[in-house]
Design a protein around this motif. Structure first.
Motif, PDB file in Angstrom:
ATOM      1  N   ARG A 167       0.580  -1.184  -0.515  1.00  0.00           N
ATOM      2  CA  ARG A 167       0.305   0.070   0.006  1.00  0.00           C
ATOM      3  C   ARG A 167       0.776   1.024  -0.093  1.00  0.00           C
ATOM      4  N   LEU A 168       2.124   1.601   0.576  1.00  0.00           N
ATOM      5  CA  LEU A 168       2.491   2.052   0.979  1.00  0.00           C
ATOM      6  C   LEU A 168       3.480   2.658  -0.766  1.00  0.00           C
ATOM      7  N   THR A 169       3.245   1.334  -1.476  1.00  0.00           N
ATOM      8  CA  THR A 169       4.282   0.974  -2.549  1.00  0.00           C
ATOM      9  C   THR A 169       3.484   2.556  -3.703  1.00  0.00           C
ATOM     10  N   LEU A 211       3.345   5.308  -5.451  1.00  0.00           N
ATOM     11  CA  LEU A 211       3.804   6.005  -7.251  1.00  0.00           C
ATOM     12  C   LEU A 211       2.255   6.473  -7.681  1.00  0.00           C
ATOM     13  N   LEU A 212       1.265   7.094  -6.562  1.00  0.00           N
ATOM     14  CA  LEU A 212       0.200   8.218  -6.755  1.00  0.00           C
ATOM     15  C   LEU A 212       0.623   9.196  -6.623  1.00  0.00           C
ATOM     16  N   ALA A 213       1.516   9.525  -5.880  1.00  0.00           N
ATOM     17  CA  ALA A 213       2.256  10.710  -5.506  1.00  0.00           C
ATOM     18  C   ALA A 213       3.212  11.184  -6.529  1.00  0.00           C
ATOM     19  N   LEU A 214       3.899  10.235  -7.280  1.00  0.00           N
ATOM     20  CA  LEU A 214       4.578  10.029  -8.457  1.00  0.00           C
ATOM     21  C   LEU A 214       4.222  10.969  -9.606  1.00  0.00           C
ATOM     22  N   GLN A 215       2.903  10.225 -10.267  1.00  0.00           N
ATOM     23  CA  GLN A 215       1.953  10.280 -10.867  1.00  0.00           C
ATOM     24  C   GLN A 215       1.704  12.259 -11.279  1.00  0.00           C
ATOM     25  N   PHE A 216       0.847  12.267  -9.482  1.00  0.00           N
ATOM     26  CA  PHE A 216       0.362  13.728  -9.217  1.00  0.00           C
ATOM     27  C   PHE A 216       1.534  14.898  -9.368  1.00  0.00           C
ATOM     28  N   ILE A 217       2.929  14.059  -9.019  1.00  0.00           N
ATOM     29  CA  ILE A 217       3.402  15.926  -9.546  1.00  0.00           C
ATOM     30  C   ILE A 217       4.214  15.832 -10.783  1.00  0.00           C
ATOM     31  N   ALA A 218       4.077  14.006 -11.578  1.00  0.00           N
ATOM     32  CA  ALA A 218       4.174  14.265 -12.809  1.00  0.00           C
ATOM     33  C   ALA A 218       2.849  15.443 -13.867  1.00  0.00           C
ATOM     34  N   SER A 239       1.023  -3.937 -12.080  1.00  0.00           N
ATOM     35  CA  SER A 239       0.538  -4.525 -13.627  1.00  0.00           C
ATOM     36  C   SER A 239       1.157  -6.252 -12.739  1.00  0.00           C
ATOM     37  N   LYS A 240       1.985  -5.860 -12.368  1.00  0.00           N
ATOM     38  CA  LYS A 240       2.703  -6.896 -11.520  1.00  0.00           C
ATOM     39  C   LYS A 240       2.783  -6.978 -10.341  1.00  0.00           C
ATOM     40  N   LEU A 241       2.951  -5.878  -9.335  1.00  0.00           N
ATOM     41  CA  LEU A 241       2.826  -6.080  -8.066  1.00  0.00           C
ATOM     42  C   LEU A 241       1.299  -6.395  -7.870  1.00  0.00           C
ATOM     43  N   LEU A 242       0.236  -6.275  -8.448  1.00  0.00           N
ATOM     44  CA  LEU A 242      -1.182  -5.582  -7.601  1.00  0.00           C
ATOM     45  C   LEU A 242      -1.844  -7.381  -8.724  1.00  0.00           C
ATOM     46  N   ASP A 243      -2.775  -7.839  -8.288  1.00  0.00           N
ATOM     47  CA  ASP A 243      -3.144  -8.900  -8.787  1.00  0.00           C
ATOM     48  C   ASP A 243      -4.125  -8.091  -9.779  1.00  0.00           C
ATOM     49  N   HIS A 244      -4.244  -8.325 -11.178  1.00  0.00           N
ATOM     50  CA  HIS A 244      -4.968  -7.988 -12.506  1.00  0.00           C
ATOM     51  C   HIS A 244      -6.545  -7.609 -12.190  1.00  0.00           C
ATOM     52  N   SER A 245      -7.315  -8.362 -11.462  1.00  0.00           N
ATOM     53  CA  SER A 245      -8.464  -7.776 -11.044  1.00  0.00           C
ATOM     54  C   SER A 245      -8.262  -6.681 -10.375  1.00  0.00           C
ATOM     55  N   ARG A 246      -7.199  -6.087 -10.294  1.00  0.00           N
ATOM     56  CA  ARG A 246      -7.686  -4.459  -9.064  1.00  0.00           C
ATOM     57  C   ARG A 246      -7.085  -3.746 -10.260  1.00  0.00           C
ATOM     58  N   MET A 247      -6.281  -4.160 -11.284  1.00  0.00           N
ATOM     59  CA  MET A 247      -5.837  -2.858 -11.995  1.00  0.00           C
ATOM     60  C   MET A 247      -7.589  -1.732 -12.876  1.00  0.00           C
ATOM     61  N   GLY A 248      -8.401  -2.157 -12.713  1.00  0.00           N
ATOM     62  CA  GLY A 248      -9.247  -1.451 -13.028  1.00  0.00           C
ATOM     63  C   GLY A 248      -9.445  -0.051 -11.779  1.00  0.00           C
ATOM     64  N   SER A 249      -9.269  -0.644 -10.769  1.00  0.00           N
ATOM     65  CA  SER A 249      -9.820   0.126  -9.766  1.00  0.00           C
ATOM     66  C   SER A 249      -8.509   1.680  -9.565  1.00  0.00           C
TER      67      SER A 249
END
Length: 304
Positions: A5-7, A11-18, A119-129
């Protein structure tokens, strides 16, 4: 909080500043061109380096297949930070152009690898969310950056924004050293023949073409809207506010994806988005500033 979850949060923070880095330039085009003493109509040329750097993004993907996503993501973020540091010190157009190229190079590497890594860290079913959260982080950056840019520019100048982004990017860069390493899904690395085979795949070619076609309207619209409004007599503060209004449509799109991706499916949402974008573009052809301002959030909802 688990390391996973921290990861995701990092990465969401990185997406935000980008997102902030990309979108703040759109609303500040009149101010930046005035600072360097060039015509406002040439604002888009300052972004050519940023966009051209994206053509090198396949090299980062190739490196990620060989070395893993984490080290390449760190390198991309480092380049991103260095570009902002150089932009904060830019006193000439060419120095700023070089800085924007570095920012674009890091930006392309980061945004491409964030999705691949998750996509490699999380289960594929979670990628939509997860895609909805990524879009929300991106949309929040689009919404916040014009307000932040318009406020700070009036007080301290646009270069302070780049200094601020350098500090934020450096903090996230340090955090990336602690995210998990993702093992390669196969031994070895992508070969030239495998790359050639990709271009024989109809699905790959279709999405490549769609990505190109959907990128063009946004690039033209966001690059020239601030210049267009400036020529119509709008001041920087009002232009920044209008860009933030457009960001509301981007935020709405994240909620649409989050709540409807399982019910409707990602492809159907994508198709609806294209139709909304087309419908929103048609009235804008009148070049009526008020009509464009009113329709822009609706247009960005479909586009994003």
């Amino acid at each position: 909080l688990t390391p996973r979850r921290l990861t995701v949060g990092l990465l969401l923070a990185l997406q935000f500043i980008a997102s902030i880095s990309m979108s703040m330039v759109f609303s500040l085009a009149p101010t930046i061109t005035a600072f360097f003493g060039i015509p406002a109509s040439n604002a888009t040329f300052l972004n050519i380096g940023f966009v051209a750097a994206g053509l090198l993004s396949p090299l980062f993907g190739y490196a990620a297949d060989r070395q893993g996503a984490k080290p390449v993501l760190i390198v991309g973020t480092l380049i991103f930070v260095l570009g902002h540091g150089l932009a904060a010190m830019s006193t000439t157009v060419w120095l700023y152009f070089t800085a924007r190229f570095l920012v674009g190079l890091g930006y392309s590497a980061m945004l491409g690898l964030i999705v691949s890594y998750l996509s490699k860290l999380l289960d594929h079913s979670r990628m939509g969310s997860i895609s909805a959260f990524l879009k929300l982080a991106f949309a929040l950056g689009v919404f916040v950056s014009p307000i932040m840019a318009g406020t700070l520019v009036d007080w301290l100048g646009f270069q302070v924004l780049y200094l601020e982004m350098t500090v934020l990017g450096s903090l996230i860069l340090l955090g990336l050293y602690w995210i998990p390493s993702i093992e390669l899904s196969h031994e070895g690395h992508v070969t030239l023949q495998e790359v050639k085979d990709l271009f024989k795949n109809k699905t790959f070619l279709s999405f490549l073409g769609v990505s190109l076609a959907t990128a063009l309207p946004g690039t033209v619209f966001f690059n020239f809207l601030s210049v267009f409004l400036s020529e119509k007599g709008y001041v920087q503060g009002n232009i920044s506010l209008i860009y933030s209004m457009i960001g509301l449509g981007s935020i709405a799109s994240a909620f649409v994806i989050f709540f409807l991706n399982k019910k409707l499916g990602m492809i159907r949402i994508f198709r609806y988005g294209i139709w909304i974008t087309l419908i929103g573009l048609i009235p804008m052809m009148t070049l009526n500033p008020l009509l464009i301002i009113v329709l822009a959030p609706f247009w960005s909802l479909g586009y994003d």
